[in-house]
Design an enzyme around this catalytic site. Structure first.
Site, PDB file in Angstrom:
ATOM      1  N   TYR A  62     -13.674  -4.182   1.855  1.00  0.00           N
ATOM      2  CA  TYR A  62     -12.085  -4.505   1.802  1.00  0.00           C
ATOM      3  C   TYR A  62     -11.518  -5.469   3.344  1.00  0.00           C
ATOM      4  O   TYR A  62     -11.142  -4.465   4.406  1.00  0.00           O
ATOM      5  CB  TYR A  62     -10.985  -3.197   1.947  1.00  0.00           C
ATOM      6  CG  TYR A  62     -11.097  -2.113   0.292  1.00  0.00           C
ATOM      7  CD1 TYR A  62     -11.661  -3.021  -1.006  1.00  0.00           C
ATOM      8  CD2 TYR A  62     -10.971  -0.908   0.091  1.00  0.00           C
ATOM      9  CE1 TYR A  62     -12.189  -2.649  -2.120  1.00  0.00           C
ATOM     10  CE2 TYR A  62     -11.478  -0.397  -1.205  1.00  0.00           C
ATOM     11  CZ  TYR A  62     -11.832  -1.147  -2.158  1.00  0.00           C
ATOM     12  OH  TYR A  62     -12.459  -0.376  -3.509  1.00  0.00           O
ATOM     13  N   HIS A 128     -20.521   0.897  -3.169  1.00  0.00           N
ATOM     14  CA  HIS A 128     -19.559   0.286  -4.073  1.00  0.00           C
ATOM     15  C   HIS A 128     -20.100  -0.476  -5.019  1.00  0.00           C
ATOM     16  O   HIS A 128     -20.745  -2.582  -4.425  1.00  0.00           O
ATOM     17  CB  HIS A 128     -19.104  -0.099  -3.359  1.00  0.00           C
ATOM     18  CG  HIS A 128     -17.916  -0.603  -2.860  1.00  0.00           C
ATOM     19  ND1 HIS A 128     -16.610  -1.259  -2.659  1.00  0.00           N
ATOM     20  CD2 HIS A 128     -17.043  -1.627  -3.795  1.00  0.00           C
ATOM     21  CE1 HIS A 128     -15.826  -2.276  -2.616  1.00  0.00           C
ATOM     22  NE2 HIS A 128     -15.490  -1.572  -4.028  1.00  0.00           N
TER      23      HIS A 128
HETATM   24  P1  NAD Z   1      -3.168  -1.664  -8.405  1.00  0.00           P
HETATM   25  O1  NAD Z   1      -3.677  -2.078  -9.624  1.00  0.00           O
HETATM   26  O2  NAD Z   1      -3.754  -0.486  -7.899  1.00  0.00           O
HETATM   27  O3  NAD Z   1      -2.758  -3.099  -7.886  1.00  0.00           O
HETATM   28  C1  NAD Z   1      -2.100  -3.126  -6.083  1.00  0.00           C
HETATM   29  C2  NAD Z   1      -1.399  -3.876  -6.695  1.00  0.00           C
HETATM   30  O4  NAD Z   1      -0.244  -4.007  -6.924  1.00  0.00           O
HETATM   31  C3  NAD Z   1      -1.191  -4.031  -5.417  1.00  0.00           C
HETATM   32  O5  NAD Z   1      -1.053  -5.490  -5.192  1.00  0.00           O
HETATM   33  C4  NAD Z   1       0.076  -3.571  -4.822  1.00  0.00           C
HETATM   34  O6  NAD Z   1       0.909  -3.932  -3.552  1.00  0.00           O
HETATM   35  C5  NAD Z   1       0.962  -3.525  -5.594  1.00  0.00           C
HETATM   36  N1  NAD Z   1       1.544  -2.719  -6.368  1.00  0.00           N
HETATM   37  C6  NAD Z   1       1.500  -1.027  -5.556  1.00  0.00           C
HETATM   38  N2  NAD Z   1       2.438   0.185  -5.602  1.00  0.00           N
HETATM   39  C7  NAD Z   1       3.542  -1.473  -7.009  1.00  0.00           C
HETATM   40  C8  NAD Z   1       4.744  -1.161  -7.318  1.00  0.00           C
HETATM   41  N3  NAD Z   1       5.380   0.137  -7.456  1.00  0.00           N
HETATM   42  N4  NAD Z   1       5.413  -1.982  -7.948  1.00  0.00           N
HETATM   43  C9  NAD Z   1       4.518  -3.160  -7.714  1.00  0.00           C
HETATM   44  N5  NAD Z   1       3.472  -3.063  -7.369  1.00  0.00           N
HETATM   45  C10 NAD Z   1       2.921  -2.642  -6.782  1.00  0.00           C
HETATM   46  O7  NAD Z   1      -4.913  -2.715  -7.896  1.00  0.00           O
HETATM   47  P2  NAD Z   1      -6.054  -1.666  -6.584  1.00  0.00           P
HETATM   48  O8  NAD Z   1      -5.195  -1.812  -5.059  1.00  0.00           O
HETATM   49  O9  NAD Z   1      -6.925  -2.988  -6.730  1.00  0.00           O
HETATM   50  O10 NAD Z   1      -6.773  -0.510  -7.282  1.00  0.00           O
HETATM   51  C11 NAD Z   1      -6.189   0.583  -6.698  1.00  0.00           C
HETATM   52  C12 NAD Z   1      -7.387   1.183  -5.677  1.00  0.00           C
HETATM   53  O11 NAD Z   1      -8.514   1.432  -6.004  1.00  0.00           O
HETATM   54  C13 NAD Z   1      -7.566  -0.205  -4.292  1.00  0.00           C
HETATM   55  O12 NAD Z   1      -7.303   0.172  -3.262  1.00  0.00           O
HETATM   56  C14 NAD Z   1      -9.143   0.623  -4.155  1.00  0.00           C
HETATM   57  O13 NAD Z   1      -8.826   2.034  -3.437  1.00  0.00           O
HETATM   58  C15 NAD Z   1      -9.774   0.989  -5.110  1.00  0.00           C
HETATM   59  N6  NAD Z   1     -10.421   0.026  -6.757  1.00  0.00           N
HETATM   60  C16 NAD Z   1     -12.261   0.922  -5.871  1.00  0.00           C
HETATM   61  C17 NAD Z   1     -13.218  -0.017  -6.650  1.00  0.00           C
HETATM   62  C18 NAD Z   1     -14.076   0.048  -6.869  1.00  0.00           C
HETATM   63  O14 NAD Z   1     -14.790   1.310  -6.067  1.00  0.00           O
HETATM   64  N7  NAD Z   1     -14.705  -0.639  -7.392  1.00  0.00           N
HETATM   65  C19 NAD Z   1     -12.163  -1.230  -7.436  1.00  0.00           C
HETATM   66  C20 NAD Z   1     -10.850  -1.017  -7.930  1.00  0.00           C
HETATM   67  C21 NAD Z   1      -9.777  -0.550  -6.732  1.00  0.00           C
END
Ligand code: NAD
Length: 326
Positions: A62, A128
């Site tokens: 990230y 990952h």
């Molecule tokens: P998400 O669905 O959580 O969306 C994140 C987005 O939504 C960001 O732009 C954030 O700023 C915004 N957001 C958050 N809260 C909000 C709110 N209340 N209102 C409006 N916008 C809001 O997607 P993500 O960040 O990709 O996934 C969450 C976490 O999960 C990642 O940060 C990561 O730690 C993990 N993840 C891991 C994998 C993997 O291991 N392959 C893949 C995807 C995500």
């Protein structure tokens, strides 16, 4: 920092860990959803902990190591005993190097991550996005290497992550029982795609803990919409416009699509933590409030069924990820 007891804690498989139902996804701290200052990053982590979030997830991938460094600074600023927060990071995927799940690389990876995080150990180390590697290498080489890191005390537990759900059964069916403690799935337990639910009985039978990430479908279920790099942008135009229509529908009704989506993802208690990406104190407050309001008032069934109707033409649509297998 005083801990807020409001947020529900849920057990994670057989690990003995209890994760806050809302988990802090730190990918946005790597500025992958727009620039985030160090000040805002540290303040977001502090606000999360203060409001009851005890689980923080990152990866060297990230922001090309930036997320790990920012999270490390945020955690240090908590000044809290190490046992009060749970940290997961990952190995095998890197911004500059691409994918490398070799024993040599993942063994080096944890030391690099611990240095950036300023920690002596992580609670969970995930492989990952394993669909981009050889699943047989994960089984025969990567997991045994991670087992050694567990014995050395560098990680307490081992996990695997990725998009296609089949990868989890493929690997879990082939490793010794208990060698994988956790899976992290993303974009498969939200209003527009809930296919993870079919896998939950299998995971439960194996005692494997479940973390579900991306309740907002990586920005699809937000008023601002997804970032440029979102994999659905070129391929799933219908999905994109249906999600936009749902967001507008909620807004016109005085509701918020992201709150509705968070609450939907939080309702299944077999999912230990819903990892949502956050890059501001405001987003932390909103997502914690979504959870506490859900606990107090329940889900807004009326708006949910209207939004489900808008999204029904694209329900459970996903996109290809990883090396294509026949
Ligand atoms: P998400 O669905 O959580 O969306 C994140 C987005 O939504 C960001 O732009 C954030 O700023 C915004 N957001 C958050 N809260 C909000 C709110 N209340 N209102 C409006 N916008 C809001 O997607 P993500 O960040 O990709 O996934 C969450 C976490 O999960 C990642 O940060 C990561 O730690 C993990 N993840 C891991 C994998 C993997 O291991 N392959 C893949 C995807 C995500």
């Amino acid at each position: 920092a005083t801990h807020h007891p409001n947020l529900e804690l849920r057990p994670l498989g057989n690990t003995g860990l209890k994760l806050s139902c809302v988990g802090f996804g730190a990918s946005p701290l790597g500025s992958v959803f727009g620039t985030v200052s160090e000040e805002e990053a540290v303040a977001s982590v502090r606000a999360a902990f203060r409001l009851g979030i005890n689980f923080f997830d990152t990866s060297p991938y990230y922001g090309g190591t930036v997320s790990e460094k920012m999270l490390g600074k945020g955690l240090k600023a908590l000044g809290a005993p190490r046992g009060e927060y749970i940290v997961s990071t990952k190995c095998g995927r890197y911004k500059d190097e691409g994918f490398d799940f070799s024993a040599e690389r993942v063994t080096r990876s944890i030391d690099e991550s611990l240095a950036r995080l300023q920690l002596d150990y992580v609670d969970i180390l995930h492989c990952h996005d394993i669909e981009f590697g050889s699943l047989d290498q994960i089984v025969s080489e990567t997991i045994p290497a991670l087992q050694k890191l567990k014995e050395a005390g560098k990680t307490r537990f081992i996990g695997i992550t990725g998009l296609p759900l089949e990868i989890f059964t493929y690997v879990l069916d082939r490793v010794p029982p208990g060698s994988i403690d956790v899976i992290l799935s993303y974009c498969h337990f939200g209003i527009n795609d809930s296919t993870l639910v079919d896998l939950l009985p299998y995971l439960k039978s194996k005692g494997v803990g479940v973390i579900s990430a991306s309740p907002l479908a990586m920005g699809l279920l937000t008023e601002n919409g997804p970032p440029e790099w979102h994999p659905a942008s070129p391929e799933l135009k219908a999905c994109l416009s249906a999600c936009q229509a749902a967001a507008t529908y909620c807004k016109d009704k005085g509701k918020n699509i992201s709150k509705l989506a968070m609450q939907y993802s939080l309702t299944n208690k077999d999912i230990s933590s819903v990892l949502v990406g956050m890059n501001s104190v405001r987003q932390v407050e909103q997502n914690v409030a979504a959870a506490t309001e859900l606990a107090t008032f329940g889900q807004d069934h009326e708006t949910l069924s209207e939004v489900e109707a808008i999204l029904s033409p694209v329900k459970n649509q996903t996109w290809p990820s990883g090396i294509q297998r026949s």
